[in-house]
Scaffold this active site. Structure first.
Site, mmCIF file in Angstrom:
data_model
loop_
_atom_site.group_PDB
_atom_site.id
_atom_site.type_symbol
_atom_site.label_atom_id
_atom_site.label_comp_id
_atom_site.label_asym_id
_atom_site.label_seq_id
_atom_site.Cartn_x
_atom_site.Cartn_y
_atom_site.Cartn_z
ATOM 1 N N LYS A 125 -29.188 37.124 -27.384
ATOM 2 C CA LYS A 125 -28.563 36.981 -29.091
ATOM 3 C C LYS A 125 -27.017 37.395 -27.873
ATOM 4 C CE LYS A 125 -33.052 35.906 -29.345
ATOM 5 N NZ LYS A 125 -33.902 36.551 -29.774
ATOM 6 N N ASP B 3 -34.321 44.924 -36.567
ATOM 7 C CA ASP B 3 -34.626 44.117 -35.705
ATOM 8 C C ASP B 3 -33.734 43.348 -35.548
ATOM 9 O OD1 ASP B 3 -35.033 42.511 -33.100
ATOM 10 O OD2 ASP B 3 -36.243 42.326 -34.368
ATOM 11 N N TRP C 61 -40.271 37.018 -37.406
ATOM 12 C CA TRP C 61 -40.358 37.961 -36.260
ATOM 13 C C TRP C 61 -40.363 38.658 -37.889
ATOM 14 C CZ3 TRP C 61 -39.932 37.142 -31.799
ATOM 15 C CH2 TRP C 61 -39.415 36.640 -31.623
HETATM 16 C C1 LIG Z 1 -35.824 36.508 -29.833
HETATM 17 C C2 LIG Z 1 -36.381 37.684 -31.247
HETATM 18 C C3 LIG Z 1 -37.403 38.522 -30.765
HETATM 19 C C4 LIG Z 1 -37.368 38.572 -29.557
HETATM 20 O O1 LIG Z 1 -36.801 39.295 -28.309
HETATM 21 P P1 LIG Z 1 -37.572 39.150 -26.783
HETATM 22 O O2 LIG Z 1 -36.510 39.447 -26.426
HETATM 23 O O3 LIG Z 1 -37.989 37.947 -26.690
HETATM 24 O O4 LIG Z 1 -38.585 40.024 -26.873
HETATM 25 C C5 LIG Z 1 -37.482 39.370 -31.703
HETATM 26 N N1 LIG Z 1 -36.609 39.689 -32.875
HETATM 27 C C6 LIG Z 1 -35.913 38.778 -33.152
HETATM 28 C C7 LIG Z 1 -34.923 38.728 -34.582
HETATM 29 C C8 LIG Z 1 -35.231 37.748 -32.409
HETATM 30 O O5 LIG Z 1 -34.481 36.693 -33.074
#
Ligand SMILES: *Cc1c(COP(=O)(O)O)cnc(C)c1O
Length: 361
Positions: free
Chosen positions: A196, A172, A102
């Site tokens: 999540k 993030d 990520w």
């Molecule tokens: C799942 C995730 C993403 C991507 O999320 P989307 O909603 O599919 O764009 C980005 N960063 C992290 C840390 C993630 O777990």
């Protein structure tokens, strides 16, 4: 029927009481005669829903009044572009810590808009650790430092918040937001895709310090300008109304669990249960991540004998333990155990793993 436990990395399990409430209210929200899906986002009903969601999130995370909370769309991935578009300003350089897939994606996207200086990377050891912050090669004048507090694929989680002085910290938090208390005042901007720990996919929440707004250049599309969304209370256009509603129900559920300190204690206990089983398996199972940064949310593991992985997944499925296959890029298994995964589900998984080792080991 076997009870199902869903270990998906995302979209992921949601609290059953929340789904039941959404079901109960689906056709008629609070006597309005309308489903939340059918309401005008500008009407008083949805106005109350989004205001309560924001207030509850602020209370849960202790978000101070000099931060804006934005309910946006496009998932966390859209933020890989929006953050540099809005925060790079005249500096043109941002710092990044690369701890996995990520962070790598965020870096790749930021390079479209300016210079991405990688202060440290753990790629040399397959993203299995966090580089020592004492050795980070910080820029002299970065617009911000971006990092990924929990790498969802690698299962690597910071147990601390980087200290980069006056440089705004951007995180993030997609896969560990609301899993533990955080001091929001240490951050310039936090973003998190919802699917999540927050709710339905598509929604992304941005928490941004007000002084960082208004730096987007003229070429930035209106929809990608944080200030536009902040000035319009996330209603510049139609927000993801149903997703905001479900997120609001989750925030109330979390408050009823006792808030973030309480859910953190549960998350520590749940993750310890699995790590202890893995560590005590004599190598039958193994987790590749350094001990000081093992994730409480996503626990990747492999079997010593790779040929057992297929039967493991098949038998797990039959036992109602779903979506344990690891990310396609790393293989093996991964148990994602977000806030909504009950302790009972982790217990059943641990029992299954012990039994699988007894019969196959
Ligand atoms: C799942 C995730 C993403 C991507 O999320 P989307 O909603 O599919 O764009 C980005 N960063 C992290 C840390 C993630 O777990």
């Amino acid at each position: 029927m076997t009870t199902i436990y869903n270990f998906s990395a995302g979209p992921a399990v949601l609290p059953k009481p929340v789904l039941q409430q959404a079901q109960h209210e689906l056709l008629d929200w609070h006597g309005s005669g309308m489903s939340v899906m059918e309401m005008s986002h500008r009407g008083p009903e949805f106005g109350q829903i989004i205001a309560e969601a924001e207030a509850d999130l602020r209370e849960l995370m202790g978000i101070l009044s000099n931060y804006k909370v934005l309910f946006l769309q496009g998932g966390a991935t859209s933020q890989f572009a929006m953050v540099p578009m809005n925060l790079l300003g005249d500096k043109g350089v941002a710092d990044f810590v690369n701890t996995g897939q990520w962070s790598s994606k965020a870096i790749k996207e930021a390079k479209k808009f300016g210079t991405a200086n990688i202060v440290a990377s753990s790629e040399d050891r397959n993203f299995s650790y966090i580089p020592d912050p004492a050795a980070w090669n910080l820029s002299a004048d970065a617009a911000y430092l971006h990092y990924t507090p929990n790498e969802t694929i690698g299962g690597v989680e910071y147990q601390w918040v980087p200290n980069v002085g006056e440089v705004p910290l951007v995180a993030d938090m997609s896969s560990n937001i609301l899993s533990r208390p955080v001091d929001v005042s240490k951050f310039g901007l936090i973003y998190a895709g919802a699917q999540k720990n927050i709710g339905p996919s598509g929604l992304v929440i941005v928490i941004v310090r007000e002084d960082l707004l208004g730096k987007a250049g003229k070429a930035v599309p209106t929809m990608l300008d944080y200030k536009v969304h902040a000035d319009n209370d996330s209603m510049y256009n139609t927000p993801a109304t149903f997703a905001v509603y479900v997120a609001g129900l989750i925030f109330k559920w979390l408050k009823a669990q006792g808030g973030l300190a309480a859910i953190e204690a549960v998350n520590v206990a749940k993750s310890n249960r699995l790590y202890q089983l893995i560590d005590a398996s004599g190598g039958f199972y193994n987790n590749p991540v350094a001990l000081d940064c093992r994730s409480r949310m996503n626990i990747p593991f492999r079997l010593h004998d790779e040929t057992l992985e297929k039967p493991f997944l098949k038998q797990a499925d039959a036992a109602g333990l779903l979506q344990l296959k690891g990310h396609k890029s790393v293989g093996g298994m991964r148990a994602s155990i977000y806030n909504a995964m009950p302790d009972e589900g982790v217990k059943v998984l641990a029992q299954f793993m012990a039994e699988f080792q007894r019969t196959q080991g």
